[in-house]
Design an enzyme around this catalytic site. Structure first.
Site, mmCIF file in Angstrom:
data_model
loop_
_atom_site.group_PDB
_atom_site.id
_atom_site.type_symbol
_atom_site.label_atom_id
_atom_site.label_comp_id
_atom_site.label_asym_id
_atom_site.label_seq_id
_atom_site.Cartn_x
_atom_site.Cartn_y
_atom_site.Cartn_z
ATOM 1 N N GLU A 250 -37.744 37.048 -15.650
ATOM 2 C CA GLU A 250 -36.648 36.138 -16.038
ATOM 3 C C GLU A 250 -35.473 36.512 -15.155
ATOM 4 O O GLU A 250 -34.815 37.532 -15.388
ATOM 5 C CB GLU A 250 -36.280 36.345 -17.509
ATOM 6 C CG GLU A 250 -37.329 35.909 -18.490
ATOM 7 C CD GLU A 250 -37.539 34.407 -18.526
ATOM 8 O OE1 GLU A 250 -36.688 33.671 -18.002
ATOM 9 O OE2 GLU A 250 -38.568 33.992 -19.061
ATOM 10 N N CYS A 284 -27.448 33.984 -17.324
ATOM 11 C CA CYS A 284 -28.340 33.611 -16.215
ATOM 12 C C CYS A 284 -28.499 32.105 -16.061
ATOM 13 O O CYS A 284 -28.589 31.591 -14.960
ATOM 14 C CB CYS A 284 -29.704 34.248 -16.434
ATOM 15 S SG CYS A 284 -30.345 33.892 -18.078
ATOM 16 N N GLU A 462 -40.533 32.968 -21.718
ATOM 17 C CA GLU A 462 -40.286 33.660 -22.973
ATOM 18 C C GLU A 462 -40.114 32.595 -24.046
ATOM 19 O O GLU A 462 -39.873 31.427 -23.744
ATOM 20 C CB GLU A 462 -39.015 34.522 -22.871
ATOM 21 C CG GLU A 462 -39.193 35.602 -21.828
ATOM 22 C CD GLU A 462 -38.182 36.734 -21.900
ATOM 23 O OE1 GLU A 462 -36.980 36.452 -21.978
ATOM 24 O OE2 GLU A 462 -38.610 37.905 -21.873
HETATM 25 P P1 NDP Z 1 -30.534 44.027 -12.315
HETATM 26 O O1 NDP Z 1 -31.577 43.276 -11.589
HETATM 27 O O2 NDP Z 1 -29.597 44.846 -11.559
HETATM 28 O O3 NDP Z 1 -31.204 45.007 -13.390
HETATM 29 C C1 NDP Z 1 -32.100 44.550 -14.367
HETATM 30 C C2 NDP Z 1 -32.866 45.729 -14.951
HETATM 31 O O4 NDP Z 1 -33.781 46.236 -13.970
HETATM 32 C C3 NDP Z 1 -31.976 46.906 -15.339
HETATM 33 O O5 NDP Z 1 -32.486 47.512 -16.503
HETATM 34 C C4 NDP Z 1 -32.125 47.828 -14.138
HETATM 35 O O6 NDP Z 1 -31.855 49.161 -14.443
HETATM 36 C C5 NDP Z 1 -33.593 47.633 -13.807
HETATM 37 N N1 NDP Z 1 -33.981 48.014 -12.451
HETATM 38 C C6 NDP Z 1 -33.193 48.168 -11.365
HETATM 39 N N2 NDP Z 1 -33.951 48.491 -10.289
HETATM 40 C C7 NDP Z 1 -35.242 48.539 -10.705
HETATM 41 C C8 NDP Z 1 -36.496 48.811 -10.064
HETATM 42 N N3 NDP Z 1 -36.591 49.078 -8.770
HETATM 43 N N4 NDP Z 1 -37.631 48.741 -10.810
HETATM 44 C C9 NDP Z 1 -37.579 48.429 -12.120
HETATM 45 N N5 NDP Z 1 -36.422 48.187 -12.779
HETATM 46 C C10 NDP Z 1 -35.269 48.223 -12.086
HETATM 47 O O7 NDP Z 1 -29.794 42.938 -13.226
HETATM 48 P P2 NDP Z 1 -28.493 43.132 -14.100
HETATM 49 O O8 NDP Z 1 -28.745 44.107 -15.185
HETATM 50 O O9 NDP Z 1 -27.344 43.332 -13.181
HETATM 51 O O10 NDP Z 1 -28.391 41.692 -14.791
HETATM 52 C C11 NDP Z 1 -27.881 40.583 -14.147
HETATM 53 C C12 NDP Z 1 -28.989 39.727 -13.563
HETATM 54 O O11 NDP Z 1 -29.945 39.419 -14.563
HETATM 55 C C13 NDP Z 1 -28.488 38.397 -13.060
HETATM 56 O O12 NDP Z 1 -29.085 38.069 -11.828
HETATM 57 C C14 NDP Z 1 -28.947 37.426 -14.133
HETATM 58 O O13 NDP Z 1 -29.099 36.117 -13.687
HETATM 59 C C15 NDP Z 1 -30.222 38.037 -14.577
HETATM 60 N N6 NDP Z 1 -30.539 37.597 -15.921
HETATM 61 C C16 NDP Z 1 -31.577 36.730 -16.118
HETATM 62 C C17 NDP Z 1 -31.856 36.228 -17.365
HETATM 63 C C18 NDP Z 1 -33.011 35.303 -17.591
HETATM 64 O O14 NDP Z 1 -33.461 35.210 -18.728
HETATM 65 N N7 NDP Z 1 -33.519 34.595 -16.604
HETATM 66 C C19 NDP Z 1 -31.027 36.578 -18.526
HETATM 67 C C20 NDP Z 1 -30.003 37.541 -18.224
HETATM 68 C C21 NDP Z 1 -29.767 38.007 -16.958
HETATM 69 P P3 NDP Z 1 -30.346 49.695 -14.254
HETATM 70 O O15 NDP Z 1 -29.449 48.752 -14.950
HETATM 71 O O16 NDP Z 1 -30.418 51.000 -14.919
HETATM 72 O O17 NDP Z 1 -30.114 49.748 -12.780
#
Ligand code: NDP
Length: 488
Positions: A250, A284, A462
């Site tokens: 997502e 998002c 989802e």
């Molecule tokens: P990120 O992509 O930065 O992080 C998402 C999650 O992935 C965090 O828990 C992060 O950990 C983890 N993560 C980071 N690097 C890795 C890796 N290499 N392998 C596995 N997991 C990893 O997103 P944000 O948290 O900044 O959220 C914002 C983004 O999420 C926006 O682009 C938004 O559009 C999207 N989003 C999408 C939604 C949807 O339903 N389509 C809903 C809400 C948000 P950590 O934070 O500890 O770095």
């Protein structure tokens, strides 16, 4: 406020110290205060969580759907009972306004669990009649241990949206929250245990990106479900490919909201505001490209600016506040930088976009909702996900032109159309390349309706019954009623 105790991991039905010896801080973005330290899971801790989940899976997957449902429904009641306490924690961790958190964040998570609890007893395969009395049947079986990784904008909702269908189908779950909002997933783990979920069936391993990567690569995990950005989605898919895991992504968006000249303008303005300014724009599916027919642009803008100027920016805990704090300073800088980019690209900043200092919250990350007009399709503010309250208003003339413009993006998460012409509404929706669409509303996500993206906005869905297919695998069983027909 006094610092809360250091948060441990949650493995095998209880809080457990991480073995890494490392912690990170989680901060209240509105005040700048450190809420608490959080332990970081090591590889050994992730292994331990996987082992606990595998053991929990053996028990949970053999229970009937009705038994699973009963436990999940107890969790729903506990979530509702603890709504206010969880909402406070969520506001502290995210900076979002309490007027949202106290009726949306926890409640939408509870509703999701309630919905999938209702489906748990009806997750069945089919019976297939074949020649000569032979038949086949299919079984919808759980996948095993599923890992789920959340973003920071809706921490408890995401933890519920991912765990509810996974658990209803009989899987065990290991959850990693975003490092900036790690608190409420741990509370959800407590609640599941209190509701009677067997130990190990829902675990939380906290940490930074590398902990997510460990989950995506782990051989004992069958599926990974991520909510996050497109670049992280690509990395997770690459990591998951090493063990050919099932993947649900997502991801981000830059969604269009199209307002035709026959639209109910007050409703269209309401939707455009919700589609851009709710949760400081950190959503998002936001409709950040608002296409307005040229004949109604002036009236639309007048109403929009008048209403936006009344939005209250301030203490997120104050129930009157509409706009809270962005998630952290770096993100605020990113959003402010996009506002500068928009101005430099030649768009007109018609309203807002300034950083705001709130008395008593001088370290907070507050920005006025921003409205750009004269936005052109090739501008960065119209192409890139900003994830803040920055609306681009773009005028159009014809239906064909606006559909082409709306689809001219790598993203495809969501789209909305405002018109009173039912034929046009359905025709336009059919031609939009987006996974989640609304007619005459925006960002409404009832749990019954599948949610997810086209193109680079994601893979899988989802919510709704569609989610069941993403947390089960199909076993086909042929049954012979006669003799084996053998030429040897
Ligand atoms: P990120 O992509 O930065 O992080 C998402 C999650 O992935 C965090 O828990 C992060 O950990 C983890 N993560 C980071 N690097 C890795 C890796 N290499 N392998 C596995 N997991 C990893 O997103 P944000 O948290 O900044 O959220 C914002 C983004 O999420 C926006 O682009 C938004 O559009 C999207 N989003 C999408 C939604 C949807 O339903 N389509 C809903 C809400 C948000 P950590 O934070 O500890 O770095």
């Amino acid at each position: 406020m006094a610092k809360l105790p250091t948060q441990q991991l949650y493995i095998n039905g209880k809080y457990t110290n991480a073995t890494s010896g490392e912690t990170f801080e989680t901060t209240n973005p509105a005040t700048g205060d450190v809420i608490c330290d959080v332990q970081i899971a090591s590889t050994a801790d992730v292994d331990k969580a996987v082992k606990a989940a595998q053991a929990g899976f053996k028990i949970w997957s053999k229970m009937s759907g009705t038994e699973r449902s009963r436990i999940l429904l107890k969790a729903v009641a506990l979530l509702r009972e603890r709504n206010d306490e969880l909402a406070i924690l969520e506001v502290m961790d995210t900076g979002k306004p309490m007027q949202e958190a106290n009726c949306v964040d926890v409640e939408s998570g509870a509703e999701c669990i309630e919905y999938f609890a209702g489906l748990a007893a009806s997750i069945n395969g089919e019976h297939i009649q074949l020649a000569n009395g032979n038949f086949a049947y299919t079984r919808k079986e759980p996948l095993g241990v599923c890992a789920a990784i959340g973003a920071w904008n809706y921490p408890i909702q995401i933890a519920c949206w991912k765990s509810a269908p996974a658990l209803a189908c009989g899987n065990a779950v290991i959850f990693k929250a975003s490092e900036v909002t790690p608190l409420t997933a741990l509370k959800l783990a407590e609640i599941y245990t209190e509701a009677g979920l067997p130990d190990g069936v829902f675990n939380v391993v906290s940490g930074l990106g590398p902990v997510g990567q460990m989950l995506a690569e782990h051989e004992g995990i069958e599926k990974i479900s991520l909510t996050g950005s497109v670049p992280t989605g690509k990395r997770v898919m690459e990591s998951a490919s090493k063990t050919l895991k099932h993947v649900t992504l997502e991801l981000g968006g830059k969604s269009p909201l199209i307002v035709f000249d026959d639209a109910n303008l007050d409703n269209a303005v309401s939707a455009a505001m919700l589609a851009n300014f709710y949760t400081q724009g950190e959503i998002c599916s936001n409709g950040t490209r608002v296409y307005v027919h040229k004949d109604i642009k002036d009236t639309f803008l007048e109403k929009l600016i008048e209403r936006t100027s009344k939005m209250i920016i301030g203490d997120p805990m104050d129930l009157e506040t509409h706009v809270g704090s962005l998630i952290h300073k770096d993100h605020m800088e990113k959003v402010l930088n996009y506002i500068e980019i928009g101005k430099n690209e030649g768009a007109t900043l018609a309203y807002g976009g300034n950083q705001v200092t709130v008395e008593g919250f001088e370290k907070g990350c507050f920005i006025e909702p921003a409205i750009f007009t004269d936005v052109k399709a090739d501008m960065r503010i119209a192409r890139e996900e900003i994830f803040g309250a920055v609306m681009s208003v773009i005028t159009f003339d014809s239906e064909d032109e606006v559909v082409e413009a709306a689809n001219d993006t790598q993203f495809g998460l969501a789209a909305g159309v405002f018109t009173q012409d039912i034929n046009r509404a359905h025709r336009v929706i059919e031609n939009l390349e987006a996974g989640t669409c609304w007619i005459n509303n925006y960002n409404i996500t009832p749990i019954e309706m599948p949610f997810g993206g086209y193109k680079q906005s994601g893979i899988g869905r989802e919510n709704g019954t569609a989610a069941i297919n993403h947390f089960t695998q199909l076993k086909s069983v042929y049954v012979e009623m006669g003799d084996v027909d053998c030429p040897y």
